[in-house]
Design a protein around this motif. Structure first.
Motif, PDB file in Angstrom:
ATOM      1  N   GLY A 175       0.832  -1.185   0.000  1.00 25.29           N
ATOM      2  CA  GLY A 175       0.000   0.000   0.000  1.00 25.29           C
ATOM      3  C   GLY A 175       0.872   1.242   0.000  1.00 25.29           C
ATOM      4  O   GLY A 175       2.015   1.218   0.475  1.00 25.29           O
ATOM      5  N   THR A 176       0.353   2.335  -0.545  1.00 28.56           N
ATOM      6  CA  THR A 176       1.068   3.613  -0.551  1.00 28.56           C
ATOM      7  C   THR A 176       0.290   4.717   0.162  1.00 28.56           C
ATOM      8  O   THR A 176       0.884   5.688   0.627  1.00 28.56           O
ATOM      9  CB  THR A 176       1.366   4.053  -1.998  1.00 28.56           C
ATOM     10  OG1 THR A 176       0.154   4.037  -2.758  1.00 28.56           O
ATOM     11  CG2 THR A 176       2.385   3.108  -2.645  1.00 28.56           C
ATOM     12  N   SER A 177      -1.027   4.593   0.243  1.00 25.13           N
ATOM     13  CA  SER A 177      -1.873   5.539   0.976  1.00 25.13           C
ATOM     14  C   SER A 177      -3.200   4.848   1.220  1.00 25.13           C
ATOM     15  O   SER A 177      -3.496   3.828   0.590  1.00 25.13           O
ATOM     16  CB  SER A 177      -2.075   6.847   0.192  1.00 25.13           C
ATOM     17  OG  SER A 177      -2.614   6.585  -1.089  1.00 25.13           O
ATOM     18  N   GLY A 178      -3.994   5.360   2.142  1.00 24.55           N
ATOM     19  CA  GLY A 178      -5.197   4.633   2.524  1.00 24.55           C
ATOM     20  C   GLY A 178      -6.424   5.517   2.668  1.00 24.55           C
ATOM     21  O   GLY A 178      -6.336   6.750   2.739  1.00 24.55           O
ATOM     22  N   ARG A 179      -7.569   4.844   2.715  1.00 20.36           N
ATOM     23  CA  ARG A 179      -8.834   5.542   2.904  1.00 20.36           C
ATOM     24  C   ARG A 179      -9.716   4.729   3.851  1.00 20.36           C
ATOM     25  O   ARG A 179      -9.817   3.516   3.735  1.00 20.36           O
ATOM     26  CB  ARG A 179      -9.538   5.742   1.568  1.00 20.36           C
ATOM     27  CG  ARG A 179      -9.737   4.491   0.743  1.00 20.36           C
ATOM     28  CD  ARG A 179     -10.290   4.853  -0.631  1.00 20.36           C
ATOM     29  NE  ARG A 179     -10.468   3.693  -1.490  1.00 20.36           N
ATOM     30  CZ  ARG A 179      -9.512   3.181  -2.252  1.00 20.36           C
ATOM     31  NH1 ARG A 179      -8.297   3.709  -2.232  1.00 20.36           N
ATOM     32  NH2 ARG A 179      -9.746   2.145  -3.022  1.00 20.36           N
ATOM     33  N   ALA A 180     -10.314   5.423   4.768  1.00 20.32           N
ATOM     34  CA  ALA A 180     -11.167   4.793   5.769  1.00 20.32           C
ATOM     35  C   ALA A 180     -12.634   5.029   5.420  1.00 20.32           C
ATOM     36  O   ALA A 180     -13.023   6.124   5.001  1.00 20.32           O
ATOM     37  CB  ALA A 180     -10.869   5.377   7.151  1.00 20.32           C
ATOM     38  N   ARG A 181     -13.456   4.003   5.607  1.00 19.90           N
ATOM     39  CA  ARG A 181     -14.905   4.178   5.513  1.00 19.90           C
ATOM     40  C   ARG A 181     -15.372   4.934   6.752  1.00 19.90           C
ATOM     41  O   ARG A 181     -14.922   4.656   7.871  1.00 19.90           O
ATOM     42  CB  ARG A 181     -15.612   2.828   5.425  1.00 19.90           C
ATOM     43  CG  ARG A 181     -15.331   2.052   4.162  1.00 19.90           C
ATOM     44  CD  ARG A 181     -15.751   2.804   2.918  1.00 19.90           C
ATOM     45  NE  ARG A 181     -17.212   3.011   2.863  1.00 19.90           N
ATOM     46  CZ  ARG A 181     -17.807   3.725   1.909  1.00 19.90           C
ATOM     47  NH1 ARG A 181     -17.093   4.329   0.976  1.00 19.90           N
ATOM     48  NH2 ARG A 181     -19.122   3.838   1.903  1.00 19.90           N
ATOM     49  N   THR A 182     -16.257   5.887   6.541  1.00 16.83           N
ATOM     50  CA  THR A 182     -16.705   6.739   7.632  1.00 16.83           C
ATOM     51  C   THR A 182     -18.192   7.032   7.507  1.00 16.83           C
ATOM     52  O   THR A 182     -18.840   6.682   6.525  1.00 16.83           O
ATOM     53  CB  THR A 182     -15.948   8.079   7.630  1.00 16.83           C
ATOM     54  OG1 THR A 182     -16.248   8.789   6.424  1.00 16.83           O
ATOM     55  CG2 THR A 182     -14.449   7.870   7.740  1.00 16.83           C
ATOM     56  N   PRO A 343      -1.771   8.797   5.096  1.00 18.25           N
ATOM     57  CA  PRO A 343      -0.441   8.280   4.842  1.00 18.25           C
ATOM     58  C   PRO A 343      -0.269   6.935   5.546  1.00 18.25           C
ATOM     59  O   PRO A 343      -0.888   6.683   6.588  1.00 18.25           O
ATOM     60  CB  PRO A 343       0.486   9.331   5.459  1.00 18.25           C
ATOM     61  CG  PRO A 343      -0.375  10.549   5.624  1.00 18.25           C
ATOM     62  CD  PRO A 343      -1.756  10.043   5.873  1.00 18.25           C
ATOM     63  N   LEU A 344       0.567   6.067   4.999  1.00 18.22           N
ATOM     64  CA  LEU A 344       0.766   4.749   5.600  1.00 18.22           C
ATOM     65  C   LEU A 344       2.097   4.627   6.325  1.00 18.22           C
ATOM     66  O   LEU A 344       2.341   3.622   6.994  1.00 18.22           O
ATOM     67  CB  LEU A 344       0.683   3.658   4.522  1.00 18.22           C
ATOM     68  CG  LEU A 344      -0.644   3.526   3.790  1.00 18.22           C
ATOM     69  CD1 LEU A 344      -0.629   2.304   2.874  1.00 18.22           C
ATOM     70  CD2 LEU A 344      -1.816   3.431   4.767  1.00 18.22           C
ATOM     71  N   VAL A 345       2.952   5.631   6.202  1.00 20.87           N
ATOM     72  CA  VAL A 345       4.267   5.593   6.846  1.00 20.87           C
ATOM     73  C   VAL A 345       4.169   6.230   8.226  1.00 20.87           C
ATOM     74  O   VAL A 345       3.586   7.306   8.387  1.00 20.87           O
ATOM     75  CB  VAL A 345       5.313   6.313   5.979  1.00 20.87           C
ATOM     76  CG1 VAL A 345       6.617   6.504   6.738  1.00 20.87           C
ATOM     77  CG2 VAL A 345       5.563   5.513   4.694  1.00 20.87           C
ATOM     78  N   SER A 346       4.721   5.580   9.207  1.00 23.65           N
ATOM     79  CA  SER A 346       4.658   6.053  10.591  1.00 23.65           C
ATOM     80  C   SER A 346       5.246   7.449  10.720  1.00 23.65           C
ATOM     81  O   SER A 346       6.294   7.759  10.167  1.00 23.65           O
ATOM     82  CB  SER A 346       5.425   5.074  11.496  1.00 23.65           C
ATOM     83  OG  SER A 346       5.432   5.524  12.831  1.00 23.65           O
ATOM     84  N   GLY A 347       4.538   8.300  11.459  1.00 26.88           N
ATOM     85  CA  GLY A 347       5.008   9.649  11.726  1.00 26.88           C
ATOM     86  C   GLY A 347       4.460  10.692  10.781  1.00 26.88           C
ATOM     87  O   GLY A 347       4.677  11.881  10.990  1.00 26.88           O
ATOM     88  N   VAL A 348       3.764  10.276   9.720  1.00 26.15           N
ATOM     89  CA  VAL A 348       3.131  11.231   8.808  1.00 26.15           C
ATOM     90  C   VAL A 348       1.628  11.098   8.997  1.00 26.15           C
ATOM     91  O   VAL A 348       1.027  10.095   8.622  1.00 26.15           O
ATOM     92  CB  VAL A 348       3.521  10.962   7.342  1.00 26.15           C
ATOM     93  CG1 VAL A 348       2.987  12.082   6.453  1.00 26.15           C
ATOM     94  CG2 VAL A 348       5.032  10.849   7.189  1.00 26.15           C
ATOM     95  N   ASP A 349       1.026  12.109   9.593  1.00 27.90           N
ATOM     96  CA  ASP A 349      -0.377  12.029   9.984  1.00 27.90           C
ATOM     97  C   ASP A 349      -1.306  12.591   8.915  1.00 27.90           C
ATOM     98  O   ASP A 349      -0.889  13.377   8.061  1.00 27.90           O
ATOM     99  CB  ASP A 349      -0.595  12.801  11.289  1.00 27.90           C
ATOM    100  CG  ASP A 349       0.100  12.139  12.464  1.00 27.90           C
ATOM    101  OD1 ASP A 349       0.270  10.908  12.427  1.00 27.90           O
ATOM    102  OD2 ASP A 349       0.480  12.853  13.414  1.00 27.90           O
ATOM    103  N   PRO A 350      -2.593  12.221   8.954  1.00 24.88           N
ATOM    104  CA  PRO A 350      -3.568  12.819   8.038  1.00 24.88           C
ATOM    105  C   PRO A 350      -3.836  14.265   8.419  1.00 24.88           C
ATOM    106  O   PRO A 350      -3.472  14.717   9.503  1.00 24.88           O
ATOM    107  CB  PRO A 350      -4.811  11.947   8.252  1.00 24.88           C
ATOM    108  CG  PRO A 350      -4.692  11.489   9.677  1.00 24.88           C
ATOM    109  CD  PRO A 350      -3.213  11.275   9.890  1.00 24.88           C
ATOM    110  N   VAL A 351      -4.462  15.005   7.511  1.00 21.38           N
ATOM    111  CA  VAL A 351      -4.840  16.378   7.807  1.00 21.38           C
ATOM    112  C   VAL A 351      -6.269  16.399   8.328  1.00 21.38           C
ATOM    113  O   VAL A 351      -7.045  15.468   8.114  1.00 21.38           O
ATOM    114  CB  VAL A 351      -4.723  17.283   6.567  1.00 21.38           C
ATOM    115  CG1 VAL A 351      -3.300  17.348   6.056  1.00 21.38           C
ATOM    116  CG2 VAL A 351      -5.674  16.826   5.474  1.00 21.38           C
ATOM    117  N   GLY A 352      -6.609  17.481   9.020  1.00 20.47           N
ATOM    118  CA  GLY A 352      -7.977  17.646   9.491  1.00 20.47           C
ATOM    119  C   GLY A 352      -8.212  16.980  10.827  1.00 20.47           C
ATOM    120  O   GLY A 352      -7.306  16.420  11.460  1.00 20.47           O
TER     121      GLY A 352
END
Length: 387
Positions: A175-182, A343-352
């Protein structure tokens, strides 16, 4: 599988913020910086960060990136590469262009199309496929290509950049980036405590009668229903779909429109990938729109975009190192700010106003590649009358 929608238009040409990631990265819309941390000819000096990629559409304020590996610390790219991308050019073209321009001796050609279409094309091309890298909008297409024997294992030091649950257990893709169902909801009408944290509770929530929106023709929604079939079985899924119809669920053509309708007060709650909410808020930061999550069920499924090397590539090392660059700190920050993904790499957080990725509670025991098996899902949805 659907191609990604670009609801905010084609990205502007890249603008780079000079500040290094370790010193904090500005995430303001309309930044007009210059390239920092690299020489004018596109070569790198390894002690500095490349800087921020993109225009910074996110209006959520300054970002400090504490994790990840900078492109300046990754192997330089040299040679010619062909990427088949199921991710839309409007969303990732700027990032690919940046990586291309970063190295004098590197050139990348990208063929953009739907992920499933590109899988079929690679299979049809056989040993003559020019593809070196397949970049997919979803794990299902990656799994399909892997099962066809058309991928090669990625190096361990690339795979280890991402947590185990976000990559193939056999190392054939990552994986390179992700999306969560909400569950997006209107804050003028509901509080977070009003929104069930169990997806199965929605059909019986009479307070939401005629107030819920969904996009049943949308690929991500169908993947969610597929996850429900995997976790619960066909009959409970049928009952859930029928229950939502009985509740008076409102249909939209895509999930951006679901979130827009909630923000406009046309409906008050819905089902959508998390980034559509953030895209609305990026343009209307005072919109009465917030994000809720269910827990441990199909409604909280987490899917990934990702990449793999194609078995016919003449330069497996270059292909793997290109994928490594998609997992760099700069690229991961780009996904957060420009496409509003996780983001999927540790230490890089989503925005918002979103939980960190390790605070989410997706269901256990779901192989993400199973979410591509949509035929039975579409048949079931048609039988119920959803489609």
């Amino acid at each position: 599988m659907h191609m990604e929608r670009n609801d905010t238009g084609r990205l502007s040409r890249r603008r780079l913020v000079a500040a290094g990631l370790t010193a904090g990265v500005a995430g303001l819309a309309g930044c007009n910086g210059v390239l920092g941390g690299g020489s004018d000819d596109g070569s790198q000096n390894g002690s500095q960060s490349i800087g921020q990629i993109g225009s910074g559409r996110s209006p959520f304020g300054d970002r400090s990136i504490d994790g990840g590996t900078s492109m300046s610390e990754m192997p330089a790219l040299s040679g010619e590469l062909t990427v088949y991308s199921g991710r839309g050019e409007a969303l990732v073209g700027e990032l690919v262009e940046f990586i291309d321009d970063l190295y004098d001796d590197f050139s990348v050609q990208v063929r953009y199309a739907g992920s499933s279409d590109l899988v079929n094309q690679i299979i049809t091309e056989g040993d003559g496929s020019p593809a070196d890298v397949f970049y997919s909008v979803n794990a299902g297409s990656l799994g399909t290509l892997a099962e066809e024997g058309r991928t090669t294992p990625l190096p361990d030091d690339v795979l280890e950049l991402v947590r185990e649950e976000f990559r193939d257990p056999d190392g054939r893709w990552t994986g390179t980036s992700g999306r969560a169902r909400t569950v997006p909801y209107n804050t003028d009408q509901w509080s977070a405590s009003d929104v069930p944290n169990d997806i199965s509770a929605f059909p019986d929530a009479e307070r939401f009668a005629d107030e819920v929106g969904w996009a049943p023709t949308y690929g991500s929604f169908q993947a969610f229903v597929t996850a429900m079939r995997v976790l619960e079985g066909d009959e409970p899924t049928r009952e859930w779909l029928q229950g939502m119809l009985d509740l008076g669920v409102q249909e939209y053509s895509d999930e951006f429109l679901v979130c827009q309708a909630i923000a406009d007060g046309e409906i008050s709650v819905g089902f959508a990938n998390h980034y559509y909410i953030q895209r609305i808020l990026a343009g209307r930061n005072d919109a009465p729109l917030a994000t809720a999550f269910t827990s441990g069920d199909a409604g909280s499924i987490f899917n990934v975009a990702g990449a793999c090397t194609v078995d016919t590539s003449d330069n497996q090392e270059l292909a793997a190192n290109f994928i490594r660059h998609l997992l760099s700190a700069e690229a991961q920050d780009y996904f957060a700010r420009e496409t509003f993904e996780y983001p999927l790499v540790s230490g890089v957080d989503p925005v918002g106003d979103l939980p960190r990725i390790d605070e989410l509670n997706p269901p256990q025991g779901v192989d993400l590649t199973q979410l591509s098996d949509l035929e039975g899902t579409v048949d079931l949805m048609r039988d119920v009358g959803v489609l």
